[in-house]
Scaffold this motif. Structure first.
Motif, mmCIF file in Angstrom:
data_model
loop_
_atom_site.group_PDB
_atom_site.id
_atom_site.type_symbol
_atom_site.label_atom_id
_atom_site.label_comp_id
_atom_site.label_asym_id
_atom_site.label_seq_id
_atom_site.Cartn_x
_atom_site.Cartn_y
_atom_site.Cartn_z
ATOM 1 N N LYS A 21 -7.009 44.119 23.804
ATOM 2 C CA LYS A 21 -8.405 44.014 23.153
ATOM 3 C C LYS A 21 -9.686 44.438 23.758
ATOM 4 C CE LYS A 21 -6.357 40.301 20.538
ATOM 5 N NZ LYS A 21 -4.928 40.322 20.976
ATOM 6 N N GLY A 22 -9.436 45.103 25.064
ATOM 7 C CA GLY A 22 -10.671 45.241 25.700
ATOM 8 C C GLY A 22 -10.365 45.402 27.334
ATOM 9 N N CYS A 23 -11.420 44.994 27.825
ATOM 10 C CA CYS A 23 -11.237 45.199 29.486
ATOM 11 C C CYS A 23 -10.587 43.877 29.735
ATOM 12 C CB CYS A 23 -12.239 45.133 30.216
ATOM 13 S SG CYS A 23 -12.623 45.093 31.899
ATOM 14 N N SER A 24 -9.407 43.835 30.485
ATOM 15 C CA SER A 24 -8.660 42.803 30.709
ATOM 16 C C SER A 24 -8.901 42.144 31.974
ATOM 17 C CB SER A 24 -7.088 43.042 31.182
ATOM 18 O OG SER A 24 -6.527 43.889 30.113
ATOM 19 N N PHE A 25 -9.912 42.333 32.730
ATOM 20 C CA PHE A 25 -10.627 41.861 33.867
ATOM 21 C C PHE A 25 -11.061 40.427 33.394
ATOM 22 C CE2 PHE A 25 -12.994 40.899 37.612
ATOM 23 C CZ PHE A 25 -12.054 41.321 38.643
ATOM 24 N N THR A 26 -11.176 39.425 34.565
ATOM 25 C CA THR A 26 -11.611 38.231 34.314
ATOM 26 C C THR A 26 -12.989 37.991 33.189
ATOM 27 O OG1 THR A 26 -10.414 37.410 36.041
ATOM 28 C CG2 THR A 26 -12.180 36.101 35.549
ATOM 29 N N ARG A 50 4.043 52.739 31.781
ATOM 30 C CA ARG A 50 4.605 52.097 30.511
ATOM 31 C C ARG A 50 3.884 50.385 30.503
ATOM 32 N NH1 ARG A 50 10.236 50.264 33.769
ATOM 33 N NH2 ARG A 50 9.239 49.083 35.577
ATOM 34 N N ILE A 51 4.161 50.109 29.157
ATOM 35 C CA ILE A 51 2.916 49.161 28.809
ATOM 36 C C ILE A 51 3.394 48.059 29.620
ATOM 37 C CG2 ILE A 51 4.614 47.947 27.203
ATOM 38 C CD1 ILE A 51 0.866 48.300 26.398
ATOM 39 N N SER A 52 4.260 47.730 30.420
ATOM 40 C CA SER A 52 4.468 46.548 31.349
ATOM 41 C C SER A 52 3.887 46.863 32.541
ATOM 42 C CB SER A 52 5.852 45.936 31.424
ATOM 43 O OG SER A 52 6.525 47.166 32.057
ATOM 44 N N ASN A 53 3.341 47.940 32.835
ATOM 45 C CA ASN A 53 2.780 48.294 34.093
ATOM 46 C C ASN A 53 1.241 48.771 33.879
ATOM 47 O OD1 ASN A 53 2.670 48.698 36.896
ATOM 48 N ND2 ASN A 53 2.978 50.969 36.638
ATOM 49 N N GLY A 54 0.770 48.410 32.496
ATOM 50 C CA GLY A 54 -0.455 49.157 32.064
ATOM 51 C C GLY A 54 -1.602 47.933 31.864
ATOM 52 N N VAL A 55 -2.711 48.242 32.165
ATOM 53 C CA VAL A 55 -3.929 47.192 31.960
ATOM 54 C C VAL A 55 -5.107 47.884 31.340
ATOM 55 C CG1 VAL A 55 -3.016 45.463 33.222
ATOM 56 C CG2 VAL A 55 -4.666 46.941 34.185
ATOM 57 N N LEU A 56 -5.738 47.630 30.480
ATOM 58 C CA LEU A 56 -7.209 48.259 30.068
ATOM 59 C C LEU A 56 -8.092 47.588 31.084
ATOM 60 C CD1 LEU A 56 -7.202 48.331 26.220
ATOM 61 C CD2 LEU A 56 -6.680 50.179 27.772
ATOM 62 N N LEU A 57 -8.970 48.449 31.637
ATOM 63 C CA LEU A 57 -10.243 48.134 32.259
ATOM 64 C C LEU A 57 -11.400 48.954 32.193
ATOM 65 C CD1 LEU A 57 -8.356 47.808 35.906
ATOM 66 C CD2 LEU A 57 -9.024 45.823 34.358
ATOM 67 N N CYS A 58 -12.395 48.458 32.028
ATOM 68 C CA CYS A 58 -13.648 49.252 32.031
ATOM 69 C C CYS A 58 -13.874 49.979 33.238
ATOM 70 C CB CYS A 58 -14.957 48.276 31.744
ATOM 71 S SG CYS A 58 -15.500 47.062 33.001
ATOM 72 N N GLY A 59 -14.785 50.714 33.234
ATOM 73 C CA GLY A 59 -15.113 51.611 34.408
ATOM 74 C C GLY A 59 -15.616 50.803 35.738
#
Length: 121
Positions: A21-26, A50-59
């Motif tokens: 839903k957006g940047c995954s970082f804390t 693959r999805i299980s090895n991916g995360v969304l992160l802002c720059g």
């Protein structure tokens, strides 16, 4: 996709957006449209696309993770971030609570048969 492609395609990108839903970082509040996909296990050292090895992160957080001080631990396909010792000497895993309120740092356990039947309509 696996090792055949380094970059997350549109389908995997949509799946990451639906999950993260957006940047995954804390506790980051950056929306998904301003994020990029990142391999939790780096592609350069045999990480798969693959999805299980991916995360969304802002720059900003993508750069921070790329520096190598933070570690990403995928738990049941959900990204948890382990801080470096200078941030938290105990290195307790953290998750983005801005978008995912009801989470714990423990691995979720599977429901027992009694719990499964109690949750059925």
């Amino acid at each position: 996709m696996g090792r055949a492609r380094k970059f997350f395609g549109p389908g995997l990108g949509r799946a990451l957006i639906a999950r993260d839903k957006g940047c995954s970082f804390t506790d980051c509040t950056i929306p998904a449209m301003w994020c990029e996909a990142h391999h939790s296990d780096p592609w350069s050292v045999s990480g798969r696309t693959r999805i299980s090895n991916g995360v969304l992160l802002c720059g900003h957080h993508h750069d921070l993770v790329e520096q190598g001080n933070w570690t990403i631990d995928m738990r049941r396909g959900i990204p948890w971030f382990i801080p470096p010792p200078y941030v938290d000497p105990e290195r307790k895993p953290r998750r983005n609570r801005y978008r995912h309120v009801a989470v714990t740092t423990e691995h979720p356990s599977p429901a027992t048969p009694a719990e499964q039947s109690a949750n059925e309509p």
